[in-house]
Design a protein around this motif. Structure first.
Motif, PDB file in Angstrom:
ATOM      1  N   ASP B  52       0.760  -1.307  -0.070  1.00  0.00           N
ATOM      2  CA  ASP B  52       0.126  -0.178   0.110  1.00  0.00           C
ATOM      3  C   ASP B  52       1.020   1.200   0.051  1.00  0.00           C
ATOM      4  O   ASP B  52       1.699   1.273   0.657  1.00  0.00           O
ATOM      5  CB  ASP B  52      -0.759  -0.076   1.332  1.00  0.00           C
ATOM      6  N   VAL B  77      -3.630  -1.345   8.050  1.00  0.00           N
ATOM      7  CA  VAL B  77      -4.122  -1.173   6.898  1.00  0.00           C
ATOM      8  C   VAL B  77      -3.571  -2.519   5.808  1.00  0.00           C
ATOM      9  O   VAL B  77      -4.309  -3.201   5.373  1.00  0.00           O
ATOM     10  CB  VAL B  77      -4.133  -0.220   6.161  1.00  0.00           C
ATOM     11  N   SER B  80      -4.462  -5.804   7.591  1.00  0.00           N
ATOM     12  CA  SER B  80      -5.954  -6.034   7.232  1.00  0.00           C
ATOM     13  C   SER B  80      -5.928  -7.016   5.779  1.00  0.00           C
ATOM     14  O   SER B  80      -6.867  -7.700   5.853  1.00  0.00           O
ATOM     15  CB  SER B  80      -6.548  -4.688   7.122  1.00  0.00           C
ATOM     16  N   ASP B  81      -5.338  -6.420   4.967  1.00  0.00           N
ATOM     17  CA  ASP B  81      -5.362  -7.393   3.797  1.00  0.00           C
ATOM     18  C   ASP B  81      -4.789  -8.719   3.618  1.00  0.00           C
ATOM     19  O   ASP B  81      -5.248  -9.374   3.035  1.00  0.00           O
ATOM     20  CB  ASP B  81      -4.371  -6.357   2.450  1.00  0.00           C
ATOM     21  N   ASP B 232     -11.292  -7.128   2.466  1.00  0.00           N
ATOM     22  CA  ASP B 232     -11.315  -6.347   3.758  1.00  0.00           C
ATOM     23  C   ASP B 232     -12.119  -5.023   3.207  1.00  0.00           C
ATOM     24  O   ASP B 232     -11.971  -4.793   1.931  1.00  0.00           O
ATOM     25  CB  ASP B 232     -10.048  -5.937   4.336  1.00  0.00           C
ATOM     26  N   SER B 234     -12.108  -1.464   2.939  1.00  0.00           N
ATOM     27  CA  SER B 234     -11.306  -0.379   3.178  1.00  0.00           C
ATOM     28  C   SER B 234     -12.017   0.987   2.205  1.00  0.00           C
ATOM     29  O   SER B 234     -11.800   2.010   2.625  1.00  0.00           O
ATOM     30  CB  SER B 234      -9.757  -0.409   2.441  1.00  0.00           C
ATOM     31  N   GLU B 285     -12.610   3.233   4.933  1.00  0.00           N
ATOM     32  CA  GLU B 285     -11.531   3.107   6.111  1.00  0.00           C
ATOM     33  C   GLU B 285     -12.109   2.303   7.284  1.00  0.00           C
ATOM     34  O   GLU B 285     -11.538   2.747   8.484  1.00  0.00           O
ATOM     35  CB  GLU B 285     -11.260   4.698   6.247  1.00  0.00           C
ATOM     36  N   TYR B 287     -12.118  -0.948   7.519  1.00  0.00           N
ATOM     37  CA  TYR B 287     -10.935  -2.069   7.958  1.00  0.00           C
ATOM     38  C   TYR B 287     -11.601  -3.246   8.701  1.00  0.00           C
ATOM     39  O   TYR B 287     -11.048  -3.993   9.347  1.00  0.00           O
ATOM     40  CB  TYR B 287      -9.622  -1.653   8.560  1.00  0.00           C
TER      41      TYR B 287
END
Lengths: 343, 343
Positions: B52, B77, B80-81, B232, B234, B285, B287
């Motif tokens: 990211d 973040v 989370s992926d 996720d 996002s 956002e 997550y």
């Protein structure tokens, strides 16, 4: 020339567009672009990873860098780090920050270079992130490679008595940069003057389209040579030699007359009235490999013209020194590019 | 407050400073920071990778984002992926572009957050790249995880009849952003007015210090539930639902009254006179994890209060629809954040 605004595609449309022609080349690439993450199978091998961030105005100047070359180089500089571990690159991921000054056609050119590098080195593009930037072009590349268990080569394992070797020739990229910066100044002062880069294609190519030394890593494997330490030369030879010496707790002696210097680089350096040796020692961005081997392996590499033995490792107490052509001895100082100090 | 210029350390001094306290936590982290690349051993597991790019002014505003929180969030973040693949994160790499407006103390704060996230989730920082930027703060994070062979979960494998589930609650981060943007405007107009964020700590925390849903992935494993698809959230729930539908070639029905909405978010949304449902559907956002499971697994998750079943998957021809509290049916449209269109 056609200009398609990126905003007309949206983020996901853009990703689809940029990745629609990907064909995965490595059996280990189980899942590529299009999910939260890529999946890689490295059963029985170790995974090697590196990442680099390239920022417009710091690492490249789009005034004289074709986007296709930039895409190619962005990949190559990361693959170079994988080879420098004695590993084989297998996948890359690319994060891009793009300001709205770039069109889709410009991005396509960049990706043309990315895909050309992927094809040339047999790596798969398996993921990434595409977003906007407020200013300038930002490129983040992560490269993944594999290596047989514990066959990776670090930079802190050089031994006293080892030979210090370097691939290719040095200083070219730095002199290429001097030419391009000179032409940029001239262009700014007099936009009608044609650029005069005649005869400098070698050094300019060294800067704009470097290659990673897959051939050297392949040669070492075929010749059954395991380097005792290795790293790539991105910040300049002297800076990287000091890294190996410090990390391995050894010293070294190198010889000025052993430094690999091309005729093209030498001639070009003279045009700027600078010393080719200084360019070879301190110019950055050559992406050659610097490595040490046991003296007993010397016979195996003597026939490879792409490898120069430039010196040998000593006790740490002796420091890192260069013996000049005139026979005098000087301590090597780090004068590699330092992006943070350059500001 | 003390201010140490980054240029006083140089690039390598800075890297040494930022990485001197790293202790590797995962046996698979064979080699961390300090060489050309990191080395990871994933024998018998598959490697999961994501990257990211976060750009100041696009993804975060330092006017109201503490650097420590930013460091924490930058890691989270990406983790989370990895969780969204049903995998366990094990390593991260961080590339930073820093303008000279940042001091060493500022960077230390950022890294404090990075290391806090590494500790909280048991991941190792194994490499990175630190360079300068001409403007703003640029953060590139790559996360690496592992998963048992072929146990990763994609987003294109949802089946007709599956239940659609979401973790946690939605819309909070978006409303938190509205508060902070409002206070920023007020501050700019009248710097002497004290910020009024009383009672909004939940939604602001959702934006500034999100967590990745390790607990959900752990729960699914303990309960022997393998989701048929997962990703996720996002970019907003509706956008991600459309992703799963399109990639899996299915449709879906979701119910407005099943959307997980917290009391804090609802109250906060009303202060801005906006619909909490719209925030839950289109705010980004959060997550949280969005996943599908076979209907037969329903009993296993009914006791987990952190998981809401919001609908089910249908034939692709039926499209993606929401049934409102009033009983009417609407097509779901993607209104997730689109960074490229936002420019």
């Amino acid at each position: 020339m056609e200009r398609t605004e990126l905003s007309s595609l949206g983020e996901f449309g853009l990703i689809d567009h940029l990745t629609k022609n990907i064909e995965l080349q490595n059996a280990s690439s189980l899942l590529g672009v299009g999910d939260d993450a890529a999946v890689i199978d490295h059963f029985g091998k170790q995974t090697v990873l590196t990442t680099d961030l390239l920022v417009e105005g710091v690492h490249f100047d789009l005034m004289y860098t074709p986007l296709k070359h930039l895409g190619y180089k962005s990949v190559v500089v990361n693959l170079s780090d994988i080879y420098a571990m004695n590993a084989t690159p297998t996948q890359i991921m690319i994060g891009l920050g793009i300001s709205n000054r770039f069109s889709l056609e410009a991005l396509d050119e960049f990706y043309e270079g990315v895909y050309a590098a992927c094809a040339a080195y047999g790596v798969d593009l398996v993921g990434g992130d595409t977003t906007s930037s407020q200013k300038g072009f930002i490129i983040s590349v992560t490269a993944i490679g594999e290596v047989a268990p514990d066959k990776f080569v670090k930079r802190n394992t050089a031994q006293k008595g080892d030979l210090l070797c370097v691939s290719g020739d040095l200083g070219g990229a730095y002199v290429g940069l001097l030419f391009l910066e000179r032409e940029k100044r001239i262009y700014r002062e007099s936009p009608n003057v044609q650029p005069d880069l005649e005869g400098e294609s070698y050094v300019i190519g060294r800067l704009l389209k470097p290659e990673a030394r897959k051939d050297i890593v392949d040669f070492l494997a075929e010749s059954a040579i395991t380097p005792t330490s290795m790293m790539d030369i991105s910040d300049g030879l002297s800076s990287e030699i000091l890294h190996i010496c410090k990390d391995s707790n050894v010293g070294c002696v190198i010889y000025e007359d052993k430094l690999p210097i091309s005729e093209d680089m030498k001639k070009a350096a003279f045009k700027f009235e600078i010393d080719p040796t200084a360019c070879a020692l301190s110019g950055g961005e050559d992406y050659e490999l610097l490595f040490t081997i046991p003296q007993a392996e010397y016979d195996k590499l003597v026939l490879n013209e792409q490898i120069s033995v430039i010196g040998y490792m000593t006790e740490a107490e002796e420091g890192a020194n260069i013996i000049t052509k005139g026979g005098s001895k000087h301590a090597i100082t780090a004068q590699g590019w330092n992006h943070l100090k350059a500001q």
